[in-house]
Design a protein around this motif. Structure first.
Motif, short mmCIF file in Angstrom:
data_model
loop_
_atom_site.label_atom_id
_atom_site.label_comp_id
_atom_site.label_asym_id
_atom_site.label_seq_id
_atom_site.Cartn_x
_atom_site.Cartn_y
_atom_site.Cartn_z
N LEU A 160 0.83 -1.21 0.00
CA LEU A 160 0.00 0.00 0.00
C LEU A 160 0.87 1.26 0.00
N ALA A 161 2.00 1.22 0.69
CA ALA A 161 2.92 2.36 0.67
C ALA A 161 3.44 2.59 -0.75
N ILE A 162 3.71 1.50 -1.47
CA ILE A 162 4.17 1.62 -2.85
C ILE A 162 3.07 2.22 -3.73
N ILE A 164 -3.44 -6.35 -3.20
CA ILE A 164 -4.19 -5.87 -2.03
C ILE A 164 -5.67 -6.22 -2.17
N THR A 165 -6.21 -6.00 -3.37
CA THR A 165 -7.62 -6.32 -3.59
C THR A 165 -7.91 -7.79 -3.38
N LEU A 166 -7.10 -8.66 -3.98
CA LEU A 166 -7.30 -10.11 -3.84
C LEU A 166 -7.09 -10.55 -2.39
N ALA A 167 -6.21 -9.85 -1.66
CA ALA A 167 -6.03 -10.17 -0.24
C ALA A 167 -7.28 -9.82 0.56
N PRO A 220 -7.69 0.75 2.79
CA PRO A 220 -7.01 0.05 3.89
C PRO A 220 -6.09 -1.04 3.36
N ASN A 221 -5.09 -1.39 4.14
CA ASN A 221 -4.13 -2.40 3.71
C ASN A 221 -4.66 -3.82 3.96
#
Length: 383
Positions: A71-73, A118-121, A179-180
């Motif tokens: 998310l920082a990236i 991130i989405t798939l997580a 959100p992460n």
């Protein structure tokens, strides 16, 4: 305890990210043509962001997998995209524009592969809901392409860079709202070993070859279709609506593809996508002056992008473990960039020399080649 899916935060980011694609894919070539560049120079300028896609996603993907700070990236990439593109106001010379295209693309292409992870997580065992999130990206594309098409019938294309700056600001704000999440470990699904070991699994390399071929086939479309249609007498507003029609078809596909993937394997979906792409390019190259044929060809965008992209994202997710997800998605983005850059370059050099029919004909052959590789090398899996 199960965390609620942050649906609107995720879909809001997709909205702005693909709104930027809707502002660049149809209009960059028109803007460069407005500045007086030749077809070859336009092809080169459009190819530069795609070339950056060959390098940037792998670098950022490795960094994301190594640090876990995806998310920082995403946030850094969004902010630097905005800052670097703002340099376009300094000069409109070819060399300076080439620098701006390379610099902003290096950061822009850091964003999506990491955001997909991130989405798939967040989705975890609800991966079939991915298309319902991703369709908001398509809606963002439609809003932008129709809105800018109407705008540039009324004002000069000199306003174009300001429109991009506003959309990039939306991407920055969207990244701050998300959100992460970290992907779950799925070694039993994806297989053992590191990234290279998983890449060598049967069919995986063949899949990535097909990704490059598919994006190669899109070269004439993303680089010259707006110029092609304008030369055939279509108004800019209608051209924007025609782009939007393709994305409407894509959205409808996103709504039904979860059911389609229950009945069909990923291999079958990919194969159908490649064959329909070959047909689409032939129609656009030879019969785009017939509005009915043009409308049908744009509806085929549901296959050439929609079903292909969803099947590809699922294929990558199935093929790599949790610690290699970022690199797998990054390689997908990179080889898309390789194919897209080669497609933009060849179409730029062929457009004047060979004409639209032959240029799109070569694109059709590339899509057919991808279909052949899929039929021969990809193994059949269950839905």
């Amino acid at each position: 305890m199960t965390t609620a899916l942050p649906y609107w935060r995720l879909s809001g980011f997709y909205f702005f990210y693909f709104a930027l694609l809707g502002a660049t894919a149809p209009f960059f070539a028109l803007y460069f043509d407005h500045l007086g560049f030749s077809a070859a120079r336009i092809g080169e300028l459009v190819a530069i962001p795609m070339l950056m896609r060959c390098v940037a996603p792998n670098l950022w993907g490795w960094l994301g997998d190594a640090t876990g700070r995806r998310l920082a990236i995403v946030r850094l990439g969004a902010l630097c995209t905005l800052a670097s593109f703002a340099l376009i106001f300094v000069s409109q010379s070819y060399a300076w524009l080439a620098l701006v295209m390379a610099l902003h693309a290096f950061f822009w292409h850091a964003v999506l592969p990491q955001f997909e992870v991130i989405t798939l997580a967040h989705l975890r065992d609800q991966a079939a809901r991915y298309s319902r999130l991703r369709l908001w990206g398509s809606i963002g594309f439609i809003v932008t392409v129709v809105g800018l098409g109407q705008l540039f019938e009324r004002v000069s294309l000199d306003a174009y860079p300001w429109a991009l700056i506003l959309i990039m600001g939306g991407i920055v704000l969207g990244s701050l709202w998300v959100p992460n999440a970290q992907p779950a470990h799925r070694e039993e699904t994806a297989g053992h070993g590191g990234f290279l070991a998983q890449l060598r699994r049967p069919g995986v390399l063949a899949f990535y070859v097909c990704v490059a071929l598919m994006q190669l086939s899109h070269g004439p479309y993303y680089t010259f279709i707006s110029i092609h249609l304008e030369a055939l007498g279509y108004e800019r507003g209608l051209i924007g609506q025609l782009w939007a029609l393709g994305v409407v078809a894509e959205i409808l596909l996103f709504l039904v593809i979860p059911q389609l993937l229950v009945r069909c394997s990923l291999r079958q979906v990919l194969l159908a996508s490649f064959l329909l792409a070959a047909l689409r390019w032939l129609l656009l190259g030879n019969l785009a002056d017939h509005l009915g044929v043009l409308l049908f060809a744009q509806v085929l965008h549901a296959a050439t992008f929609g079903s292909f992209h969803v099947a590809a994202i699922h294929f990558v997710q199935r093929s790599f473990g949790a610690r290699q997800q970022g690199q797998g998605q990054a390689l997908y983005a990179s080889l898309s960039g390789v194919g897209g850059a080669l497609g933009a370059l060849y179409s730029g050099y062929c457009w004047t020399a060979l004409g639209p029919a032959w240029t799109f004909g070569l694109a059709s052959l590339a899509a057919l080649a991808a279909a052949c590789v899929t039929a021969i090398r990809l193994k059949e899996e269950g839905p």
